[in-house]
Design an enzyme around this catalytic site. Structure first.
Site, mmCIF file in Angstrom:
data_model
loop_
_atom_site.group_PDB
_atom_site.id
_atom_site.type_symbol
_atom_site.label_atom_id
_atom_site.label_comp_id
_atom_site.label_asym_id
_atom_site.label_seq_id
_atom_site.Cartn_x
_atom_site.Cartn_y
_atom_site.Cartn_z
ATOM 1 N N HIS A 152 0.848 -1.200 0.000
ATOM 2 C CA HIS A 152 0.000 0.000 0.000
ATOM 3 C C HIS A 152 0.884 1.251 0.000
ATOM 4 O O HIS A 152 1.706 1.422 0.908
ATOM 5 C CB HIS A 152 -0.929 0.009 1.206
ATOM 6 C CG HIS A 152 -1.972 -1.064 1.145
ATOM 7 N ND1 HIS A 152 -2.109 -2.053 2.091
ATOM 8 C CD2 HIS A 152 -2.946 -1.309 0.214
ATOM 9 C CE1 HIS A 152 -3.114 -2.845 1.780
ATOM 10 N NE2 HIS A 152 -3.634 -2.418 0.633
ATOM 11 N N CYS A 155 2.968 8.462 1.089
ATOM 12 C CA CYS A 155 4.109 9.363 0.906
ATOM 13 C C CYS A 155 4.969 9.389 2.169
ATOM 14 O O CYS A 155 4.524 9.034 3.272
ATOM 15 C CB CYS A 155 3.634 10.768 0.556
ATOM 16 S SG CYS A 155 2.761 11.622 1.890
ATOM 17 N N CYS A 222 15.114 -4.346 37.892
ATOM 18 C CA CYS A 222 15.281 -4.072 39.312
ATOM 19 C C CYS A 222 14.303 -2.961 39.687
ATOM 20 O O CYS A 222 14.254 -1.927 39.013
ATOM 21 C CB CYS A 222 16.714 -3.637 39.609
ATOM 22 S SG CYS A 222 16.960 -3.006 41.288
ATOM 23 N N CYS A 304 -14.509 17.410 81.615
ATOM 24 C CA CYS A 304 -15.762 16.844 82.093
ATOM 25 C C CYS A 304 -16.528 16.168 80.968
ATOM 26 O O CYS A 304 -16.043 16.070 79.837
ATOM 27 C CB CYS A 304 -16.614 17.934 82.736
ATOM 28 S SG CYS A 304 -17.184 19.186 81.560
ATOM 29 N N CYS A 309 -19.979 20.214 70.263
ATOM 30 C CA CYS A 309 -19.457 19.939 68.923
ATOM 31 C C CYS A 309 -18.974 21.229 68.270
ATOM 32 O O CYS A 309 -19.426 22.334 68.608
ATOM 33 C CB CYS A 309 -20.550 19.278 68.077
ATOM 34 S SG CYS A 309 -19.957 18.662 66.470
#
Length: 586
Positions: A152, A155, A222, A304, A309
Site C-alpha cells: 500500500h 508518501c 530491578c 468533664c 461539637c
C-alpha cells in the site's frame, strides 16, 4: 490474622538466594559478601560486568542488547528470514526463541498471518511516474512513496507523521501495522529507521529494549528507583531473594524488598494493612464517639462529660450517654458522671457498642505493637547501613593507622556490620510474621517468640559491641593492648548471632514444624515412661520464653527441647552435652 482483626479491616487482608547476604553497594573492592550460608564468589567477565549468583544474573543494558541480538540472529538464521521479520516474530511470542520455532514449523502460513508478515504484496505499484498517497491523496514521484510488505503506497511525509504519532503514544508502536484500515501488514524497525526522526528512533529502540525484559517471563527490571539493571532468574531454583548491583535487594516473586524467611503472601497482607484505612477506622472507633447530631467523630482526652461539637453544629451533649446536655444537671450526676448512662449500662443497653469499641482498641494495640517494632528495626537497619558505609570509607583506614594493623586484618569489623544490617532486615520481617501467626497456635507462638527473642538479644549485643565498644579504639591515641580481645569478642558475637538467625530463619521457613515433631516425640517418650516426665536438671529447665513482653516459665515441649549455653548463650538441643557453638560442656 485472628477474627477480631479481620472484623476491623477496611479491606480484605487475605488477599539473597544469598540467605542473609548484605547489600552489595556497601562492599569495598576487597570486601567479600558476608552471609549466613555458603556463597559463591562474584565473577566478572571481560565482555560484561554482571554478577552471577546461584539462581540469577544481573544484566546491564549492554548485556541485554547482546542477548537480544543473539536471539534475533538465531531466529533469523534458523528460519532464513530478515532480521526485521525475526524481531516482529520474537515480539509476538514474548521473545521466546523456542516458541517461535515451534509455531513457525507447525504452521508457517498461520504464523505469518498472525504477525503480519506477508509473503506477497496485496497492492501492486504501477510503473507510473507519479503515485497517489493513500492518506493525503496527493500525487508524488515514486521515489517519495514508501510501502511495507503489503505494498500500500503512502508518501514519506504521511509515513513520518504516522510513525511519530505511534511512537509518542507509547510501546504500542512495536506492534504497528499498515496505515490502510483493511491491512494487517506489520511495520518493522527498518521503516522506522528510514523515516522517523532521531528522537523517535531512540524512543523506539528503547521500547524494543524494554520489551525484551518486560515481555520475557525469565527477566525483570530491578524495582529500585533509577536503576537500569535487569535480572535474569532461573525459576524454581529455590530462594527468590535477589541482590542487584545497585545494592537494592528484592524478592523476584513479588518485587517487594527482600523479605526471606517470610512468604510473599504475608508480606503483601502486611504492606496492604500498613497502607489501608482500616487502622484509621479502628483508631476512630476505639478513641472517639460520633456527635449525636452531625455524626462527626469527636475525641475526648480530658475534662468533664459536657461536650460541645465544633461549628456549625455546636450541639451540646453528654459524653457518656450521648444525650442532649439540656436534660442533664445535678440530678443526673453533674459534670463528671451520668446516672442515666450507669442505669442503661446495667440494663445492657451499651453492651454491644462497648464491646465493639473494646475489640477495636485491642486490635489497634496489637497492630501498633508489631508495627512499631517492624518500623524500629527498619530504622535501625538504615542507620546500620550508613554506619557500615562510614566504616568502609573512613573508619577502617583510621583504625588501621591507630592500631598499626593492615586493613585486611580488620575485615572482622566489616563482617560484623554486614551481619547487623542483614539481621535487622530479617528481624524486621519476623514481626510481620508474628502478627499473622494464629493466636490459637500457642505452642508455635511460644517457640517463635523464644527463637525471635534469642536472636534479638544476640543482635543487640553484637550491635552494642560494634557501635559503642569500637569507638574506644577509634578515639584512642595509639595501639591498644586490649584490641585483640575486642577482635575475639566481636568475631565471636558475629558467629553466635549468625547462628541464632540461622535457627530462626530455618524454623520460620519450615512453618515451625519442629513444634509438632517435638511435641509428638515428647508424647511418645512420656507414654513409654508411664507418664512420668521429671526433668533431669540443667539449663533447659530455666529457659524463659518471651511471650509478648511478659516472661513465661510454663514452656511448650518444643522450647524445653533446648538448653542455653552459659558461655555463648547458644540454644542447643537437649540431646547434646557440649555446646555446638563453643564446645563448652553443660
Amino acid at each position: 490474622m485472628d477474627s477480631e482483626d479481620d472484623m476491623y479491616d477496611a479491606s480484605d487482608m487475605d488477599s539473597m538466594d544469598e540467605l542473609y547476604s548484605s547489600d552489595t553497594a556497601m562492599h569495598s573492592d576487597d570486601a567479600d559478601v558476608y552471609e549466613f550460608g555458603d556463597n559463591e564468589n562474584d565473577d566478572s567477565d571481560d565482555s560484561s560486568v554482571h554478577r552471577q549468583q546461584r539462581s540469577y544474573t544481573i544484566l546491564k543494558e549492554l548485556d541485554i542488547r547482546e542477548r537480544q541480538e543473539e536471539d534475533v540472529t538465531r531466529v533469523s538464521t534458523v528460519l532464513s528470514i530478515p532480521r526485521v521479520s525475526a524481531i516482529i516474530l520474537l515480539r509476538h511470542y514474548n521473545w521466546s526463541v523456542s516458541k517461535v520455532h515451534d509455531e513457525w514449523f507447525a504452521d508457517e502460513e498461520r504464523v505469518r498471518r498472525a504477525v503480519g508478515l506477508l509473503e506477497k504484496p496485496v497492492a501492486q505499484l504501477l510503473n507510473n511516474r507519479e503515485v497517489t498517497c493513500g492518506i493525503c491523496f496527493e500525487s508524488y514521484p515514486c521515489d517519495q512513496i514508501n510501502a511495507v510488505g503489503c505494498g500500500h503506497p503512502f508518501c514519506s511525509t504521511c509515513w513520518t507523521g504516522y510513525i511519530s504519532t505511534s511512537i509518542n503514544d507509547g510501546p504500542g508502536c512495536l506492534m504497528l501495522r499498515c496505515p490502510d484500515p483493511s491491512c494487517g501488514a506489520a511495520v518493522g524497525q527498518d521503516m522506522v529507521n528510514k523515516l522517523a526522526s532521531d528522537d523517535d528512533k531512540k524512543k523506539y529502540s528503547r521500547y524494543l529494549l524494554r520489551s525484551y525484559v518486560e515481555d520475557n517471563r525469565k527477566t525483570k527490571w530491578c524495582p529500585a528507583p533509577g536503576c537500569d539493571h535487569a535480572v535474569d532468574f532461573v525459576v524454581g531454583s529455590g530462594s527468590y531473594d535477589v541482590s542487584c548491583l545497585c545494592s537494592y535487594s528484592f524478592c523476584w516473586n513479588c518485587t517487594e524488598e527482600a523479605h526471606r524467611p517470610v512468604d510473599c503472601s504475608t508480606v503483601g497482607k502486611w504492606i496492604l494493612k500498613n497502607s489501608a484505612e482500616s487502622e484509621n477506622m479502628n483508631w476512630i472507633l476505639a478513641n472517639s464517639k460520633p456527635c449525636p447530631k452531625c455524626k462527626r467523630p469527636i475525641e475526648k482526652n480530658q475534662g468533664c462529660m459536657h461536650i460541645t461539637c465544633t461549628p456549625p453544629c455546636k450541639f451540646e451533649f453528654c459524653w457518656l450517654c450521648l444525650g442532649a446536655w439540656l436534660d442533664h444537671g445535678e440530678r443526673t450526676g453533674g459534670f463528671y458522671a451520668c446516672n442515666r448512662y450507669e442505669a442503661a449500662k446495667q440494663e445492657g443497653v451499651y453492651d454491644e457498642t462497648e464491646k465493639r469499641r473494646e475489640m477495636a482498641k485491642n486490635s489497634l494495640e496489637r497492630y501498633t505493637h508489631y508495627y512499631e517494632r517492624w518500623a524500629s528495626n527498619q530504622s535501625s537497619r538504615l542507620k546500620a547501613l550508613a554506619d557500615l558505609q562510614q566504616m568502609q570509607t573512613v573508619n577502617i583506614e583510621k583504625l588501621s593507622d591507630k592500631q598499626c594493623q593492615p586493613e585486611s586484618q580488620l575485615k572482622f569489623i566489616t563482617e560484623a556490620w554486614l551481619q547487623i544490617v542483614e539481621c535487622r532486615r530479617v528481624l524486621k520481617w519476623t514481626y510481620a510474621y508474628g502478627y499473622y501467626l494464629p493466636e490459637n497456635e500457642k505452642a508455635k507462638r511460644q517457640f517463635f517468640e523464644y527463637l525471635q527473642g534469642e536472636a534479638e538479644s544476640g543482635l543487640e549485643r553484637l550491635h552494642q559491641c560494634a557501635e559503642k565498644e569500637l569507638q574506644v579504639y577509634l578515639n584512642g591515641d595509639g595501639p591498644s593492648e586490649t584490641f585483640n580481645e575486642f577482635r575475639t569478642k566481636l568475631a565471636g558475637l558475629t558467629s553466635v548471632t549468625r547462628n541464632y538467625f540461622e535457627n530462626l530463619v530455618g524454623a520460620l521457613e519450615n512453618g515451625l514444624s519442629d513444634v509438632d515433631s517435638h511435641a509428638a516425640s515428647s508424647h511418645t517418650t512420656s507414654s513409654k515412661n508411664g507418664g512420668n516426665s521429671k526433668g533431669r536438671g540443667g539449663r533447659g529447665k530455666g529457659i524463659t520464653v518471651r511471650t509478648g513482653n511478659v516472661p513465661s516459665s510454663s514452656l511448650d515441649n518444643s522450647v524445653q527441647a533446648h538448653w542455653s549455653c552459659d558461655k555463648c548463650t547458644y540454644a542447643n538441643v537437649q540431646t547434646v552435652t557440649a555446646c555446638q557453638m563453643c564446645n563448652h560442656r553443660r
